[in-house]
Scaffold this active site. Sequence first.
Site, PDB file in Angstrom:
ATOM      1  CE  LYS A  53      -9.773 -10.631  -0.240  1.00  0.00           C
ATOM      2  NZ  LYS A  53      -9.702  -9.165  -0.263  1.00  0.00           N
ATOM      3  CD  GLN A  97      -6.958  -6.805   0.054  1.00  0.00           C
ATOM      4  OE1 GLN A  97      -7.696  -7.448  -0.688  1.00  0.00           O
ATOM      5  NE2 GLN A  97      -7.136  -6.778   1.360  1.00  0.00           N
ATOM      6  CG  ASP A 120     -13.847  -5.613  -3.418  1.00  0.00           C
ATOM      7  OD1 ASP A 120     -14.108  -6.501  -2.595  1.00  0.00           O
ATOM      8  OD2 ASP A 120     -12.766  -5.013  -3.475  1.00  0.00           O
TER       9      ASP A 120
HETATM   10  N1  GUN Z   1      -9.467  -4.787   2.437  1.00  0.00           N
HETATM   11  C1  GUN Z   1     -10.107  -5.315   3.515  1.00  0.00           C
HETATM   12  N2  GUN Z   1     -11.274  -5.877   3.127  1.00  0.00           N
HETATM   13  C2  GUN Z   1     -11.372  -5.684   1.791  1.00  0.00           C
HETATM   14  C3  GUN Z   1     -12.347  -6.059   0.829  1.00  0.00           C
HETATM   15  O1  GUN Z   1     -13.388  -6.657   1.106  1.00  0.00           O
HETATM   16  N3  GUN Z   1     -12.080  -5.676  -0.456  1.00  0.00           N
HETATM   17  C4  GUN Z   1     -10.949  -5.007  -0.793  1.00  0.00           C
HETATM   18  N4  GUN Z   1     -10.783  -4.678  -2.077  1.00  0.00           N
HETATM   19  N5  GUN Z   1     -10.023  -4.655   0.074  1.00  0.00           N
HETATM   20  C5  GUN Z   1     -10.240  -5.009   1.364  1.00  0.00           C
END
Ligand code: GUN
Length: 299
Positions: A53, A97, A120
């Site tokens: 990311k 995350q 998100d």
């Molecule tokens: N963990 C797995 N997928 C995601 C996501 O789309 N956002 C976040 N914050 N954590 C994740």
Amino acid sequence: MAVVIDGKEAAASVIAAVTEATAFLERETGVKPGLAVVIVGNDPASHAYVNSKSKMAKQCGFNSIQHSLAEETTQEELEELVAGLNADPAVHGILVQLPLPKHLKAEPVILSISPEKDVDGLHVVNAGKIATGDLETGLISCTPAGAMLLVHRIHGRDLSGLNAVVIGRSNLFGKPMGLLLLAANATVTMAHSKTKDLASVCRNADILVAAVGRPQMVKADWVKPGATVIDVGINRVPAPDKGEGKTRLVGDVSYADAADIAGAITPVPGGVGPMTIAMLMANTVVAAYRTAGKTAPRF
Ligand code: GUN
């Protein structure tokens, strides 16, 4: 044989549009989109996701900020960091995350993120906007937004008259996906682990979306001939044919058989997966445009 929906190519075209929108915003207003990614603990898979990311954010021309916190971080420390990011005008998007280490509660952390910076799309304000049919002023959760972009590539913008079945009812994916399909006029069934005769429910789907986290659970005879199959699962399974101790990624759909029946299908990897990061970048540039008082681009 089904059309294979190329998520890598779709994601690359979103990234190209985000990169162009970023350059335009900076030229016009001096604002550079800023994305802060927060990770707590040492989970290697989560670190790999977060690194990709941050790397993609840089590639788009963003100011990319990564906070890697120790496993022992307290709830207060994490929420203090989020409060600082909320107050920082150079940060337009905040992503914490998930999953967090067991001693931390995710819900209060998510609620502590400013909804305008919640790239998100997990804050109750953003979830509520999708639930009330407002797809314009909030931020939409990245994986469902990306899956919808793939659905629209096959069926166009209007899903009137089509039956959609979503298997899985998580806040991160299943619920927002069902609501986005509904907003596009599909007739939506939300199926889950307590659904009776799941196979026959699925056989009714013109658009079948699987997000259960069970490797290859959806069999070919669950798929209506000609249906569009969107596989959101990413499961690592043993692959002894590749050598001892080797693994491979498979989805929630038994791909090879389902591809003979479906009209269009997403592969794993290379389907929905790449879309999640692309839509995170899209949300961040949208948040930056809004802060700068500019009309945000659409993706
Ligand atoms: N963990 C797995 N997928 C995601 C996501 O789309 N956002 C976040 N914050 N954590 C994740």
